[in-house]
Design an enzyme around this catalytic site. Sequence first.
Site, PDB file in Angstrom:
ATOM      1  CG  HIS A 158      -1.582   1.316   1.455  1.00  0.00           C
ATOM      2  ND1 HIS A 158      -2.771   1.616   0.830  1.00  0.00           N
ATOM      3  CD2 HIS A 158      -1.254   2.395   2.199  1.00  0.00           C
ATOM      4  CE1 HIS A 158      -3.146   2.834   1.186  1.00  0.00           C
ATOM      5  NE2 HIS A 158      -2.256   3.324   2.015  1.00  0.00           N
ATOM      6  CB  CYS A 187      11.428  11.586 -14.942  1.00  0.00           C
ATOM      7  SG  CYS A 187      11.032  12.864 -16.143  1.00  0.00           S
TER       8      CYS A 187
END
Length: 644
Positions: free
Chosen positions: A34, A111
């Site tokens: 998670h 990025c």
Amino acid sequence: MAQPVKLYVYDLSNGMARQLSLQLTGRQIDGIWHTSVVVFGKEVFYGQGISITAPGRSHHGTPLEVIDMGETLLDEDTFNEYLQEIRQHYTADKFHLLVVPAPYLGIDFNCQSIPSHIKDLPRDFLTTPFGAALRPTIDAMYRRPAPGVVPPPAASAVTASNPALASSILQAVAAQAQANGAHAGVPATETLTSPIHIITNPTSFNNFLKNHRAAVAFFTDETCAPCKMIEPVFDRLSEEKGGSNGAAFAKIDIEVGMGQALAAEWHIRATPTFMFFLDGKKLDELKGADANELRTQIDLLLFQAFPPHPHTSLSVPAIQALSMNPIIFSQVPPIDTVLTKLSSFIDEQTSWPQSASQKKEEVKGVIQKTVLPYLKARFQPATPAPKALPSATPAILTAWTQASAVLASVLPVESLFPLIDMWRLAFLDPAVGSWTASLSAPTSDPIGIFIPIAIKAQESTSKGARNYTLTVLRLLCNAFSSPLLSQKLLRTNETRVNITALLVPSLLHSDGAVRTAAASVAFNAAAVLQKQRVGSVKSGKGIGADSEDDLADWEVELVSALVEALDREKENEEVVHRLTAALAFFVRLSPHYESQVRPLLEVLQSRDILKGKLAKGEGWNADGGIAKKDVKKLVEEVATKLCP
């Protein structure tokens, strides 16, 4: 001003995935991940809708890992507005344990991307046999039955054989995932375990393309009727064509988040539109709800991304006719006689160590009062036989394993084969294989106890050592009848190494029955791989070498041993049959064929060895080679089609 962005990573299984995944799925999964995004001094995560808390103060506790994701140039007000907008889509009723949410929440940072082992976990898990078996159970946890619809079973056949283990895994993960509220549920007709990436912004999409060799993007719209028609087809194809060596699937609702910007970037003017990417470059696109064309385009993409194995174009009817079911040894001995023999061995052993002496009567009690009734009830049922045969319970198996460990440490090898034969019979019970697969330590299961003794027994030429080795090999054959356990036997390094240390010398044993059992073990191991490989080919995913990197050296060792055993076998045509079938399964669709297996077969002169079995020679084939037509056809096919 640029703001730093962190990714908090939590394990919803609290360590259970790391401990049990290899045994259950055949693949090491270090956590049920998670993730939360931490930016502007807030931790943002998806569960009961989009939630915000102070960093590290959510119900998930302390993050297992913190990943630096770079910086965002968005200001806080813009970010908050974006969160408010996507709250309408990421609602509590759409949350699912195994659906991939948009990981970046629209943040544009340097990025950086979430590691693929985190993003692709749902897809990887669902492609395992255990994941596929648990799919109905997981779906049932996240949907509310529609009126008049009977809910699916609470557990699959796999979980039913070990309900305590399956339940503990699911409940631990689900409790963590939904700790701050109950789910409202979704219609019972909807399945949510499809491994699809839900994307809402250009950054997420660019990283999605960067991290997947083959990718399929579905641009949709909540108000688009054709989209609703084709969506179930897309979901089904993601299940069939996704996973390891498959395509990655993404769904972009152009009305959610920054979907309009993403649609404009890719010139989307109508929905549904599907785009197909290879190594981040667009290959083609499809407009409209054409299910047949969608499937064709995905198959074409997979063909280019993962070219089929060169052997798939060969005509090999004899190999294709081979059953991939395991060879088992199912003969039921007189159980009372076996127990009497074991009891006499126990009584005759007078030199029990002090640490075990007080356990002698306890061990006999377990065998007589617990194991014997179970074996007789299951394998010697009364007439008429009951409709449902009893299965071993964890309590029986735990007590029996502990007793077996004591006996293995006390009795000489020639006195142990009755005990092993009882276990050999028990492994025909699916519950025994599933229970053994669930054990975390290889040395704590019966196979882990018995194999090291069999390896040591190979140093002896006594009849007792031969009997023990033979019975352990037959036990291993029956163990391969369990899909879960067969994965553990091949994928757990320690277990695989021990099995190989026993198997390779046994293939060359002087006793024909031992060689027959060893050839059967080799066939069963090869059949497990062949079944997986054939499934990958049929699904269009192809077979990638990286999917079996951990098995490459082992496969080479087994192929070498099989060829040597074939060369030496002079007595038994059935052994030749099983050895050749095992060799065919290892070689035919091996992802390491060109790089490792083919050169090895050439060096070993495997073609000449196999053809030698078709000609007159010494021993069993002195009268003119192999007698059985189907065996002769198989040997000839493997020699001419698979061996260089």
